[in-house]
Design a protein around this motif. Sequence first.
Motif, PDB file in Angstrom:
ATOM      1  N   TRP A  73       0.833  -1.200   0.000  1.00 13.61           N
ATOM      2  CA  TRP A  73       0.000   0.000   0.000  1.00 13.61           C
ATOM      3  C   TRP A  73       0.872   1.256   0.000  1.00 13.61           C
ATOM      4  O   TRP A  73       2.026   1.214   0.423  1.00 13.61           O
ATOM      5  CB  TRP A  73      -0.957   0.021   1.192  1.00 13.61           C
ATOM      6  CG  TRP A  73      -0.293   0.038   2.534  1.00 13.61           C
ATOM      7  CD1 TRP A  73      -0.005  -1.054   3.308  1.00 13.61           C
ATOM      8  CD2 TRP A  73       0.174   1.170   3.252  1.00 13.61           C
ATOM      9  NE1 TRP A  73       0.627  -0.662   4.459  1.00 13.61           N
ATOM     10  CE2 TRP A  73       0.741   0.710   4.459  1.00 13.61           C
ATOM     11  CE3 TRP A  73       0.178   2.534   3.011  1.00 13.61           C
ATOM     12  CZ2 TRP A  73       1.297   1.568   5.403  1.00 13.61           C
ATOM     13  CZ3 TRP A  73       0.741   3.384   3.952  1.00 13.61           C
ATOM     14  CH2 TRP A  73       1.281   2.896   5.134  1.00 13.61           C
ATOM     15  N   ARG A  74       0.272   2.342  -0.484  1.00 12.97           N
ATOM     16  CA  ARG A  74       0.936   3.646  -0.503  1.00 12.97           C
ATOM     17  C   ARG A  74      -0.115   4.706  -0.186  1.00 12.97           C
ATOM     18  O   ARG A  74      -1.227   4.656  -0.715  1.00 12.97           O
ATOM     19  CB  ARG A  74       1.539   3.887  -1.874  1.00 12.97           C
ATOM     20  CG  ARG A  74       2.131   5.269  -2.054  1.00 12.97           C
ATOM     21  CD  ARG A  74       2.839   5.448  -3.363  1.00 12.97           C
ATOM     22  NE  ARG A  74       1.967   5.111  -4.496  1.00 12.97           N
ATOM     23  CZ  ARG A  74       2.400   4.898  -5.712  1.00 12.97           C
ATOM     24  NH1 ARG A  74       3.677   4.935  -5.988  1.00 12.97           N
ATOM     25  NH2 ARG A  74       1.557   4.618  -6.686  1.00 12.97           N
ATOM     26  N   LYS A  86       4.409  10.997   2.701  1.00 14.46           N
ATOM     27  CA  LYS A  86       4.286   9.752   1.943  1.00 14.46           C
ATOM     28  C   LYS A  86       4.539   8.599   2.901  1.00 14.46           C
ATOM     29  O   LYS A  86       5.554   8.569   3.588  1.00 14.46           O
ATOM     30  CB  LYS A  86       5.301   9.690   0.812  1.00 14.46           C
ATOM     31  CG  LYS A  86       5.084  10.717  -0.257  1.00 14.46           C
ATOM     32  CD  LYS A  86       6.152  10.594  -1.330  1.00 14.46           C
ATOM     33  CE  LYS A  86       6.006  11.687  -2.356  1.00 14.46           C
ATOM     34  NZ  LYS A  86       7.027  11.585  -3.404  1.00 14.46           N
ATOM     35  N   GLY A  88       4.118   4.151   3.253  1.00 11.67           N
ATOM     36  CA  GLY A  88       3.950   2.918   2.501  1.00 11.67           C
ATOM     37  C   GLY A  88       4.262   1.711   3.353  1.00 11.67           C
ATOM     38  O   GLY A  88       4.935   1.826   4.381  1.00 11.67           O
TER      39      GLY A  88
END
Length: 95
Positions: A73-74, A86, A88
Motif C-alpha cells: 500500500w501507498r 508519503k 507505505g
Amino acid sequence: KDCLEGFYIPDAFSPNGEGLNDLFRPLLFGDIQSFRFEIFNRWGERVFHTTIPGVGWDGTYAGKPQDTNIFVWRCIYQLNGKTAEKKGGTVTVIR
C-alpha cells in the motif's frame, strides 16, 4: 485543546463479511487537505485506490475476493499547514 493529528494503519485485516475488520484503510487524524491511498498486488497491479479519506478496501479486485496474501500500500496525504507526507508498507489479507 489541541486536536489529535497523525496516521495509523494496521498490518492485516480479515474481509470475511462478519462485520469486524472487513475494510482496510488508514486512520488519518487532522485537517486533511489532500489524500490518495493505493493498494497493489504482488504483480504490481493496482487493486484499489481512493482520494476520499475513510473509504477502505474490501479485499476484492475486479469483483473477486483476493486470497490470503500480502499486498503493498501507498498513502500520500497533506494536513492543513503541513508538508505532504508519503507512507507505505504491506498488509496481509487473512481469509
